[in-house]
Motif scaffolding. Structure first.
Motif, PDB file in Angstrom:
ATOM      1  N   LEU A  42      53.075  36.496  11.258  1.00 22.67           N
ATOM      2  CA  LEU A  42      53.108  35.082  11.654  1.00 22.67           C
ATOM      3  C   LEU A  42      54.536  34.613  11.886  1.00 22.67           C
ATOM      4  N   TYR A  43      55.454  35.052  11.038  1.00 20.04           N
ATOM      5  CA  TYR A  43      56.850  34.605  11.170  1.00 20.04           C
ATOM      6  C   TYR A  43      57.769  35.743  11.581  1.00 20.04           C
ATOM      7  N   GLN A 245      63.336  37.062  19.711  1.00 20.81           N
ATOM      8  CA  GLN A 245      64.166  35.943  19.269  1.00 20.81           C
ATOM      9  C   GLN A 245      63.472  34.598  19.349  1.00 20.81           C
ATOM     10  N   TRP A 250      56.924  40.717  17.610  1.00 19.81           N
ATOM     11  CA  TRP A 250      57.596  42.024  17.618  1.00 19.81           C
ATOM     12  C   TRP A 250      56.751  43.126  18.239  1.00 19.81           C
TER      13      TRP A 250
ATOM     14  N   SER B  59      70.349  32.033  16.524  1.00 20.53           N
ATOM     15  CA  SER B  59      69.019  31.431  16.558  1.00 20.53           C
ATOM     16  C   SER B  59      68.385  31.576  15.178  1.00 20.53           C
ATOM     17  N   GLU B  61      65.460  32.506  14.534  1.00 16.66           N
ATOM     18  CA  GLU B  61      64.695  33.745  14.472  1.00 16.66           C
ATOM     19  C   GLU B  61      65.581  34.917  14.079  1.00 16.66           C
ATOM     20  N   GLU B  62      66.792  34.919  14.639  1.00 18.09           N
ATOM     21  CA  GLU B  62      67.740  35.994  14.330  1.00 18.09           C
ATOM     22  C   GLU B  62      68.076  35.965  12.837  1.00 18.09           C
ATOM     23  N   PHE B  64      66.381  34.561  10.398  1.00 20.42           N
ATOM     24  CA  PHE B  64      65.219  34.815   9.567  1.00 20.42           C
ATOM     25  C   PHE B  64      64.872  36.301   9.534  1.00 20.42           C
ATOM     26  N   ALA B  65      64.953  36.937  10.707  1.00 17.67           N
ATOM     27  CA  ALA B  65      64.655  38.372  10.784  1.00 17.67           C
ATOM     28  C   ALA B  65      65.608  39.150   9.882  1.00 17.67           C
ATOM     29  N   TYR B  84      62.225  26.357  10.010  1.00 17.42           N
ATOM     30  CA  TYR B  84      62.459  27.553   9.206  1.00 17.42           C
ATOM     31  C   TYR B  84      62.736  27.220   7.741  1.00 17.42           C
ATOM     32  N   ILE B  87      59.373  27.122   6.291  1.00 16.02           N
ATOM     33  CA  ILE B  87      58.847  28.484   6.138  1.00 16.02           C
ATOM     34  C   ILE B  87      59.472  29.147   4.902  1.00 16.02           C
ATOM     35  N   LYS B  90      58.036  27.795   1.798  1.00 20.49           N
ATOM     36  CA  LYS B  90      56.678  28.329   1.618  1.00 20.49           C
ATOM     37  C   LYS B  90      56.724  29.749   1.072  1.00 20.49           C
ATOM     38  N   ASP B 326      57.245  23.485  12.039  1.00 20.71           N
ATOM     39  CA  ASP B 326      56.627  24.801  12.154  1.00 20.71           C
ATOM     40  C   ASP B 326      55.173  24.631  12.568  1.00 20.71           C
ATOM     41  N   GLY B 328      53.004  27.246  12.909  1.00 26.66           N
ATOM     42  CA  GLY B 328      52.175  28.350  12.405  1.00 26.66           C
ATOM     43  C   GLY B 328      51.466  29.059  13.538  1.00 26.66           C
ATOM     44  N   LEU B 331      51.514  28.107  17.468  1.00 23.83           N
ATOM     45  CA  LEU B 331      52.634  28.414  18.348  1.00 23.83           C
ATOM     46  C   LEU B 331      52.172  29.270  19.524  1.00 23.83           C
TER      47      LEU B 331
END
Lengths: 286, 345
Positions: A42-43, A245, A250, B59, B61-62, B64-65, B84, B87, B90, B326, B328, B331
């Motif tokens: 999900l994330y 991104q 993925w 970003s 996402e970058e 968080f990854a 984020y 998230i 959570k 967010d 969830g 999206l």
């Protein structure tokens, strides 16, 4: 007794490279292939649950269109590279100033590719150098749309990868014995005939290498379409980055990477097989 | 792509600053590229006799990854945006904020806390900055009667000279707001209507969706209207050049962001991290940050008194703006509608 020892030495010599490739190429590739068959988290990330969702999504008409566009763009850019590189490499090989010209070919690599792309933006934009010169000379009345379209993408791609085509072709031309052309002409061939029938087959391996060296990086291009491309010039490389991104998908990014790798692999194998067949038939002839 | 350059520079700086230590405490920060003046960092290092090491991301996402992959070990403070932050709360990735150690929390206005619905009590996050993307118009290139709303992108007279951010949530959010819906709508009808607005009315007039190089081209006069963050154009244009620029946040509302400071659960220097957050919200220090980017004092009202610049927009302009939350699973619905808009002609 001699043979096995030689084999051992071969393995010893190949081991570091083999290990390197396994670790840093094969393993990541394996991870990517695995991810492409998993459910998306999900994330971001993946959930360890087998799924064909990613490949189902790849078949979305929009994505297929982008894949085809990528293929088409790559073919055009590669062929243009080759068409420009052939005469250039020939001229360099025949020139007395080989070193100088080779040096000039390599010079662009001294600057970061990003800076060179930004330079192109400055050249091609509506207010850019090219338009200003053309306007000043009165050749055009209105600025031309030279950037943010497919034309700009192909132009900059050709510029970026042209040296990769010139260098292997130069090596091939350089090795070629040009007296053979004279011999062919002595035996009654026309100049063009001698070049096409005698010289071209001899540099075929150079052409193959040039094709592979340009087509693969062009096919995976990302920054060029992002920066000089417009609305309809997104390539597969951009989708992969977006999926990681932005969209947090993925597996889909992985599936596209797998496709990119597969298409490149098929291309390389076809070109290499063509080259090998050619070599064989030559051996038979002689 | 200046980001890549700044990343390289940042890496070099990180190396340098991590060598310069004299055995004292080191605070590790993971922040957005170009989001905190060096001046403030140096002042903190001097006052608390410590080293600050900063890594950068471009970003959420970058960032968080990297944290998910375990690459966040050793970081004390991270700067995630609202979605984020929620998230990370959570998923239990954050350490609670000890309010007693951050007296300067008093300067954060109630409005910011109300908007931060994911953590209104600042239990796990302290807002760093609340702002919004807007529209910058080069007044020398646009017709004098251009519309000061998101519908400027539907103005055919400006066709081929405008860009929208390459950011689905920003663009779709602004379209939803233009239609009078929430920018976090999960109603398929509303989201579809917004997608149609973008595809049929805005997209035909824009050159491209761009979040990388548009500001340079805007500064050069190539683009007349760009959807952007204030700091994008501040970075590229001189004060004199900025005089011909009209930067505004449309009154119909749009997407807003809050970037927070959070302390990771496993942060090695929790005490220093609290001190840092308190230091940032010291009005005098905070004003340096605002001045650097011409930001309004939305998130620290007391800093206004120390500011030397006039911000490009005001806190009042953010009326009607809604934080990107967010979504969830929902999206995916946005992604599907966005694909043809973003990837097709």
């Amino acid at each position: 007794m001699r043979k096995p020892r030689k084999d051992k030495a071969g393995i010893m010599l190949a081991a570091p490279m083999g290990l390197w490739v396994t670790l840093f190429f094969a393993v990541p590739l394996l991870i990517i292939v695995t991810y492409s068959f998993l459910k998306k988290g999900l994330y971001g990330g993946v959930e360890w649950e087998p799924s064909f969702d990613a490949y189902r999504q790849v078949l979305d008409p929009d994505f297929i269109a982008v894949t085809l566009r990528t293929l088409w763009t790559s073919i055009l850019a590669t062929l243009t590279c080759l068409a420009l590189a052939l005469p250039t490499a020939y001229a360099i090989a025949r020139s007395r100033h080989q070193t100088l010209f080779l040096f000039l070919t390599i010079i662009p690599f001294w600057t970061s590719s990003l800076i060179r792309i930004y330079a192109w933006i400055n050249l091609l934009s509506t207010e850019g150098l090219v338009n200003n010169i053309l306007l000043a000379l009165g050749i055009i009345k209105e600025p031309l749309h030279l950037i943010y379209n497919l034309f700009a993408v192909i132009l900059v791609l050709v510029y970026m990868y042209l040296p990769f085509a010139i260098l292997p072709l130069f090596t091939a031309f350089d090795r070629f014995d040009f007296t053979l052309v004279d011999a062919a002409r002595d035996l009654g061939s026309s100049k063009l005939g001698a070049l096409v029938r005698i010289m071209l087959p001899s540099v075929r391996s150079g052409i193959t290498t040039a094709l592979v060296f340009t087509a693969i990086p062009v096919f995976g291009a990302y920054t060029v379409p992002l920066l000089v491309g417009g609305m309809g010039s997104t390539m597969v490389g951009n989708i992969i980055v977006d999926q990681v991104q932005k969209t947090r998908n993925w597996p889909l990014a992985s599936a596209f990477s797998v496709i990119l790798t597969l298409v490149s692999l098929i291309g390389v194998l076809t070109v290499l097989r063509g080259g090998r067949k050619d070599k064989k038939s030559k051996e038979v002839r002689t | 792509m200046t980001r890549i350059l700044s990343l390289v520079l940042a890496a070099a700086l990180t190396l340098l600053s991590s060598c310069g230590g004299d055995g004292t405490r080191t605070l590790h920060i993971y922040n957005w590229t170009y989001y905190m003046p060096d001046e403030v960092i140096t002042a903190f290092e001097e006052e608390y006799d410590c080293d600050v090491v900063i890594d950068y991301f471009s970003s959420n996402e970058e960032m968080f990854a990297k944290l998910q992959a375990g690459g966040g070990r050793g970081y004390d403070i991270v700067f995630p945006s609202a979605d984020y932050t929620s998230i990370m709360i959570k998923l239990g990735m954050l350490a609670p904020i000890d309010h007693a150690m951050i007296p300067n929390l008093q300067y954060i206005p109630d409005i910011v806390k109300q908007v931060a619905t994911y953590d209104p009590g600042m239990e796990y996050s302290v807002p760093y900055f609340m702002g919004a993307a807007g529209i910058a118009v080069n007044t020398t290139l646009a017709p004098p009667d251009y519309e000061r709303s998101w519908m400027i992108f539907a103005d055919e007279r400006l066709a081929g000279r405008m860009t929208l951010l390459d950011d689905m949530r920003e663009v779709m959010g602004d379209a939803l707001k233009t239609l009078g819906y929430s920018n976090n709508s999960t109603s398929p009808d509303e989201v579809q209507e917004a997608a149609r607005l973008v595809a049929d009315e805005w997209k035909p007039n824009i050159v491209k969706f761009d979040a990388e190089s548009f500001a340079k081209s805007f500064a050069r006069g190539e683009f007349a209207v760009v959807h952007c963050y204030a700091e994008n154009i501040i970075a590229e244009m001189s004060a004199e050049e900025l005089e011909k620029v009209d930067f505004f946040l449309p009154e119909t509302g749009g997407s807003m962001y809050i970037d927070n400071m959070v302390i990771l659960k496993d942060a090695p220097e929790k005490e220093l991290a609290h001190q840092f957050i308190n230091f940032i919200h010291e009005p005098e220090n905070y004003a340096i940050f605002l001045d650097e980017f011409s930001f309004p004092p939305t998130t620290n009202t007391a800093a206004a008194a120390y500011m030397e610049t006039t911000p490009l927009y005001t806190a009042e302009d953010l009326e009607g703006y809604e934080v990107i939350a967010d979504l969830g699973e929902d999206l995916d619905m946005y992604n599907k509608l966005w694909e043809p808009i973003r990837y097709m002609d």
